[in-house]
Design an enzyme around this catalytic site. Structure first.
Site, PDB file in Angstrom:
ATOM      1  CB  ALA A 186      -0.909  27.659 -42.835  1.00  0.00           C
ATOM      2  CE  LYS A 187       0.730  35.416 -48.066  1.00  0.00           C
ATOM      3  NZ  LYS A 187       2.195  35.418 -48.007  1.00  0.00           N
TER       4      LYS A 187
END
Length: 301
Positions: A158-159
């Site tokens: 996930a960013k």
């Protein structure tokens, strides 16, 4: 927001905020938000290019799908339509008269001082004209003393806003030691990635890159893998120790902000193959041709 101290916008800059286009200098945010206090938010970095058929956003759907996936992974609501966000991004570029631009969507949370799921979310999309993040010159890289977070401690794919504290520490350490950028290892000592880019290296005419698991699955990384298939370049994905990289012929970083940039040295040890003769240079040219033609995106403004 004070445009006098922000180099990314001026008094005429427009951004997209919770369904409306607004002047950047007129938008404010609550100081008790979870994203501000705990880094509990997600973002994307996207590029638009001036092509022969107009301004086009490169892989807009892939970026917004990853934004949605990042939210799902860390339990942030995503009440947005990807097609609509893509169209609004094109409108945003037109309102700001941007052709070549870097685009930053962010999902951030409402006020909540507890360590619980968010009470509500907001979306902001801004854009600015930005050259290659790491510049155009070959990079001198430093193996950081900081490692990537363990994948069992966070959602590594996930960013997430807060994850990039790790990147800031590594980059600052590298620059403080006279280098251009850092390289992080994972918690087991294998090569992972740069603070904001994925790594590829070349040995004996083949390309190598760290496998998924301890790295962000970059969209530019995926594009380079596609280009390797198109160009007949043999690509290996695996676990590699630093000595493998130090014995390589050449190397490069890739990412949406950085695009494709060659690496000159690692811990002051130069790579022997000249950049102009490397697979990285070949892929750099192919990548630039691709984004300017934008064959993988059909949206236009």
């Amino acid at each position: 927001m004070n445009s006098n101290t922000n180099p990314y916008y001026n008094e005429n800059t427009i951004l997209y905020y919770n369904g409306k286009f607004k002047n950047a200098s007129k938008v404010s945010t609550d100081l008790y938000g979870q994203t501000l206090h705990y880094g509990y938010g997600v973002f994307e970095g996207i590029r638009a290019y001036k092509t022969s058929s107009g301004t086009k956003i490169f892989k807009a759907r892939e970026h917004y799908e990853r934004l949605k996936k990042s939210c799902e992974l860390i339990q942030i609501p995503f009440p947005y339509d990807i097609e609509e966000l893509t169209q609004k991004t094109y409108e945003l570029l037109a309102l700001n008269h941007f052709s070549d631009a870097y685009i930053r969507p962010i999902i951030y949370c409402d006020p909540n001082m507890s360590l619980t799921k968010p009470n509500g979310v907001n979306i902001m999309i801004c854009a600015w004209e930005w050259g290659a993040y790491l510049g155009d010159n070959l990079l001198n890289i430093f193996i950081s003393s900081y490692c990537r977070p363990h994948p069992k401690s966070i959602k590594i794919e996930a960013k997430v806003c807060g994850h990039y504290i790790n990147s800031i520490l590594a980059t600052s350490e590298a620059k403080n030691n006279g280098y251009d950028e850092a390289l992080l290892l994972d918690s087991d000592g294998f090569i992972a990635e740069g603070p904001g880019a994925n790594l590829f290296f070349e040995k004996d005419g083949e390309l190598y890159t760290p496998q998924l698991g301890n790295i962000l699955p970059g969209i530019t990384r995926a594009t380079i893998i596609e280009l390797c298939q198109d160009l007949g370049i043999k690509l290996n994905q695996g676990l590699y120790k630093p000595h493998t990289l130090k014995n390589a012929d050449a190397a490069f970083y890739c990412g949406t902000a950085a695009e494709v940039v060659g690496i000159k040295s690692i811990n002051k040890q130069n790579f022997p193959l000249e950049w102009k003769d490397s697979l990285g240079k070949k892929l750099q040219t192919a990548y630039k041709n691709l984004v300017l033609k934008n064959e993988l995106s059909t949206q236009t403004n």
